[in-house]
Design an enzyme around this catalytic site. Structure first.
Site, short mmCIF file in Angstrom:
data_model
loop_
_atom_site.label_atom_id
_atom_site.label_comp_id
_atom_site.label_asym_id
_atom_site.label_seq_id
_atom_site.Cartn_x
_atom_site.Cartn_y
_atom_site.Cartn_z
N SER A 166 15.08 19.19 24.49
CA SER A 166 16.30 18.72 25.12
C SER A 166 15.98 17.63 26.16
CB SER A 166 17.06 19.90 25.74
OG SER A 166 18.35 19.51 26.13
N ASP A 212 23.71 20.19 16.12
CA ASP A 212 23.52 20.07 17.57
C ASP A 212 24.79 19.51 18.20
OD1 ASP A 212 22.70 19.51 20.19
OD2 ASP A 212 20.69 18.93 19.54
N HIS A 244 21.27 23.07 18.80
CA HIS A 244 20.46 22.43 19.83
C HIS A 244 19.34 23.34 20.31
CE1 HIS A 244 19.62 19.73 23.18
NE2 HIS A 244 19.70 20.74 24.02
#
Length: 297
Positions: A166, A212, A244
């Site tokens: 991320s 995601d 995600h």
């Protein structure tokens, strides 16, 4: 000494050995010569089973670094091959995502270490640190590993890589931009406001997730990959029907391609090229894969 400096000479020696083997009809001679001329090769010849296994051929030990002992990052856990008989190893720093701690990536770090790397799974200074900060912290962690850590003598300081999830994935791009000598970068479902990375000179594998909703691939992973120089060793892997947060739990697809990428570019181990080229086809685990093959030699 960087990958780009060492690899051509190594490959020239390999090519010469291969030509000699063909001339005398000895395939085994070429294989032996290749192993002998690559001082970074670690572990037995890989198989699909070995790169998908939860543990590789190296027994792993662990030591922790407190936030008080760290400088420029939040401390973390170092995983390293217990035996030194194989020589020194390449090193990898891993950063978590926004609001997350190192526990979110704790499954991956020992898995990579067991394949023949020293791996530093770090905490960030604060859980809200942005990608640029996380990139600086990844580099600070690598500097700690190679200069101050208790395992520094086990590490080849010229063979370093970064991985992150991320905002930590966005941080891997930032780290590679700041330090082109890095041998590999693997951003996992990365997030970053900067969408264009033409400056990167580090072989980069971007791993996105089809579903995601935090860092949609159409506005993050795919533009990141597409903006990398076309001449760069690069790849984009999209996890089929994944979210995600796929990198936050054990994931065989993430592991096997991360291992192959790190082995190929940190260790210059062409035995792993077979798992990256030709381009893998879409299937149950992968919804999209793009890249340049064969890789630079």
């Amino acid at each position: 000494m960087s990958y780009t400096q060492t690899a051509p000479a190594v490959r020239r020696l390999v090519s010469a050995a291969a030509a000699l083997a063909v001339a005398v009809g000895g395939v085994t001679l070429a294989q032996s010569a290749e192993a002998a001329t690559n001082p970074y090769e670690r572990g037995p010849a890989p198989t699909l089973s070995s790169i998908q296994a939860t543990r590789g051929s190296f027994a792993v030990s662990q030591t922790s670094v407190s936030s008080l002992a760290a400088s420029g990052f939040g401390g973390g856990d170092i995983y390293y091959p217990t035996s030194t008989s194989a020589g020194t190893f390449g090193a990898v720093a891993i950063a978590p995502g926004y609001t997350a701690s190192r526990s979110s990536m704790a499954w991956l770090a020992p898995r990579l270490a067991s394949q023949g790397f020293v791996v530093f799974n770090i905490d960030t200074l604060t859980r809200s640190d942005q990608p640029a900060s996380r990139g600086r912290q990844l580099l600070a962690a690598l500097d700690y590993l190679t200069q101050r850590s208790s395992v520094r003598t086990r590490i080849d300081a010229d063979r370093l890589a970064v991985v992150g999830h991320s905002m930590g994935g966005g941080g891997t791009l930032e780290a590679a931009k700041s330090r082109p000598s890095l041998q590999a970068a693997v951003p996992l479902t990365p997030w970053n406001l900067d969408k264009s990375w033409p400056e990167l000179r580090t072989p980069t594998l971007v791993i996105g997730a089809e579903n995601d909703s935090v860092a949609p691939v159409a506005s993050h992973s795919i533009p990141f990959y597409s903006s990398l120089p076309s001449s760069l060793d690069r790849a984009y892997l999209e996890l089929n029907n994944a979210s995600h947060f796929a990198p936050n739990s054990s994931n065989t697809t993430i592991a096997q391609y991360s291992i192959s990428w790190l082995k190929r570019f940190v260790d210059d181990d062409t035995r792993y090229e077979q798992f990256l080229c030709p381009i893998p086809r879409a299937g149950l685990q992968i919804s999209d894969y793009r890249g340049n093959c064969p890789h630079a030699s």
